[in-house]
Design a protein around this motif. Structure first.
Motif, PDB file in Angstrom:
ATOM      1  N   ASP A  72      -2.359  -5.493   0.774  1.00 48.25           N
ATOM      2  CA  ASP A  72      -1.978  -4.273  -0.084  1.00 48.25           C
ATOM      3  C   ASP A  72      -2.579  -3.184   0.521  1.00 48.25           C
ATOM      4  O   ASP A  72      -2.319  -1.990   0.110  1.00 48.25           O
ATOM      5  N   LYS A 116       6.297  -5.586  -0.093  1.00 46.70           N
ATOM      6  CA  LYS A 116       5.771  -6.515   0.776  1.00 46.70           C
ATOM      7  C   LYS A 116       6.187  -7.751   1.226  1.00 46.70           C
ATOM      8  O   LYS A 116       7.186  -7.571   1.945  1.00 46.70           O
ATOM      9  N   ILE A 151       0.483  -0.255   1.294  1.00 47.23           N
ATOM     10  CA  ILE A 151       1.772  -1.028   0.594  1.00 47.23           C
ATOM     11  C   ILE A 151       0.776  -0.383  -0.845  1.00 47.23           C
ATOM     12  O   ILE A 151       1.882   0.004  -1.304  1.00 47.23           O
TER      13      ILE A 151
END
Length: 81
Positions: free
Chosen positions: A23, A9, A66
């Motif tokens: 995410d 991130k 992510i």
């Protein structure tokens, strides 16, 4: 996995400006990723996490979010241990 996500991130936020990337947000769908950036991302992952991204790992689904990248890293790291 949280450590992987935090580092990913941080790296991605350098390129996404003020966008608060989640995410499970598809970085390709939001339009932030082109082929040149995808190569930078793979290089970052290899260097930062000391893994080799093999040809068979280069599926879009492994890099879409992510969470997906963190899962790929967990699989790669478990092979090394």
């Amino acid at each position: 996995m949280q450590d992987f996500k935090a580092k990913l991130k941080t790296f991605l936020s350098q390129f996404f400006g003020n966008h608060d990337l989640q995410d499970d947000e598809d970085i390709f769908a939001v339009g932030f990723v082109n082929s040149m950036f995808a190569m930078q991302l793979v290089l970052f992952i290899e260097q930062e996490f000391q893994v080799t991204v093999e040809n068979e790992d280069l599926e879009l689904d492994n890099f879409r979010t992510i969470s997906a990248m963190a899962s790929l890293l967990e699989r790669k790291k478990s092979i090394l241990t």
